[in-house]
Design a protein around this motif. Structure first.
Motif, mmCIF file in Angstrom:
data_model
loop_
_atom_site.group_PDB
_atom_site.id
_atom_site.type_symbol
_atom_site.label_atom_id
_atom_site.label_comp_id
_atom_site.label_asym_id
_atom_site.label_seq_id
_atom_site.Cartn_x
_atom_site.Cartn_y
_atom_site.Cartn_z
ATOM 1 N N SER A 104 4.678 4.947 15.476
ATOM 2 C CA SER A 104 5.389 5.316 14.261
ATOM 3 C C SER A 104 6.626 4.440 14.135
ATOM 4 N N THR A 105 6.806 3.909 12.950
ATOM 5 C CA THR A 105 7.944 3.022 12.731
ATOM 6 C C THR A 105 9.214 3.798 12.390
ATOM 7 N N GLY A 106 9.049 5.083 12.085
ATOM 8 C CA GLY A 106 10.197 5.872 11.656
ATOM 9 C C GLY A 106 10.378 5.855 10.160
ATOM 10 N N SER A 107 9.611 5.007 9.488
ATOM 11 C CA SER A 107 9.672 4.923 8.029
ATOM 12 C C SER A 107 8.350 5.434 7.466
ATOM 13 N N ARG A 108 8.424 6.511 6.712
ATOM 14 C CA ARG A 108 7.203 7.100 6.153
ATOM 15 C C ARG A 108 6.458 6.083 5.278
ATOM 16 N N ALA A 109 7.193 5.330 4.477
ATOM 17 C CA ALA A 109 6.571 4.334 3.594
ATOM 18 C C ALA A 109 5.831 3.271 4.407
ATOM 19 N N LEU A 113 1.823 2.566 4.564
ATOM 20 C CA LEU A 113 1.277 1.234 4.311
ATOM 21 C C LEU A 113 0.361 0.802 5.456
ATOM 22 N N LEU A 114 0.810 1.002 6.688
ATOM 23 C CA LEU A 114 -0.014 0.640 7.845
ATOM 24 C C LEU A 114 -1.314 1.432 7.859
ATOM 25 N N GLU A 115 -1.239 2.706 7.499
ATOM 26 C CA GLU A 115 -2.442 3.534 7.453
ATOM 27 C C GLU A 115 -3.408 3.010 6.393
ATOM 28 N N SER A 116 -2.887 2.627 5.231
ATOM 29 C CA SER A 116 -3.733 2.079 4.160
ATOM 30 C C SER A 116 -4.387 0.771 4.586
ATOM 31 N N ILE A 117 -3.641 -0.075 5.245
ATOM 32 C CA ILE A 117 -4.182 -1.346 5.727
ATOM 33 C C ILE A 117 -5.288 -1.090 6.747
ATOM 34 N N MET A 118 -5.054 -0.140 7.643
ATOM 35 C CA MET A 118 -6.056 0.181 8.656
ATOM 36 C C MET A 118 -7.317 0.749 7.998
ATOM 37 N N LYS A 119 -7.149 1.564 6.983
ATOM 38 C CA LYS A 119 -8.288 2.131 6.271
ATOM 39 C C LYS A 119 -9.088 1.018 5.593
ATOM 40 N N MET A 120 -8.389 0.069 4.990
ATOM 41 C CA MET A 120 -9.052 -1.060 4.350
ATOM 42 C C MET A 120 -9.821 -1.882 5.398
ATOM 43 N N PHE A 121 -9.201 -2.102 6.537
ATOM 44 C CA PHE A 121 -9.851 -2.841 7.614
ATOM 45 C C PHE A 121 -11.128 -2.133 8.062
ATOM 46 N N MET A 122 -11.062 -0.825 8.210
ATOM 47 C CA MET A 122 -12.230 -0.074 8.653
ATOM 48 C C MET A 122 -13.328 -0.113 7.581
#
Length: 130
Positions: A104-109, A113-122
């Motif tokens: 966790s980066t500590g920044s929700r945004a 974004l990282l979660e969206s990128i990972m979802k796109m990758f998957m």
């Protein structure tokens, strides 16, 4: 070529004896599939849709991935008897494991974004598995 629905039903019943079977004698290339459309309209989070094989879900890979992701995002599980490596449970597990690896980066945004990128990758990974 006529589909062998009886074989498909037998394969599903062998794995899921209590499955409710919805049949339509249309090929995957047929756009107008009233029973399937009704199922998609009424399926809810926590429900599972079982297919004999992935080609029974959609007419092409692009539509298949779109539908797969739509149902996945709605919390509907998809099971493909002949291609279990693309079941939504496998995708969800891989996605969860990847997300656990990200600190966790500590920044929700940023985390979103990282979660969206990972979802796109998957999603891209799923496309290469077909």
């Amino acid at each position: 070529m006529k589909q062998n629905i009886e074989r498909q039903i037998a394969n599903i019943k062998r794995e899921y004896p209590n499955a409710i079977i919805i049949t339509e004698e249309y090929t995957g290339t047929k756009v107008d599939r009233p029973q399937f459309s009704k199922l998609l309209k009424n399926v809810a989070a926590g429900d599972t849709i079982v297919f004999d094989e992935v080609s029974r879900m959609s007419r092409n890979a692009e539509d298949g991935i779109k539908l797969y992701m739509e149902l996945f995002d709605r919390g509907v599980s998809l099971v493909f008897i002949k291609e279990p490596h693309i079941n939504t449970s496998v995708y969800r597990d891989k996605l969860d494991k990847q997300m656990e690896k990200l600190n966790s980066t500590g920044s929700r945004a940023t985390d979103n974004l990282l979660e969206s990128i990972m979802k796109m990758f998957m999603t891209m990974l799923l496309l290469t598995m077909q």
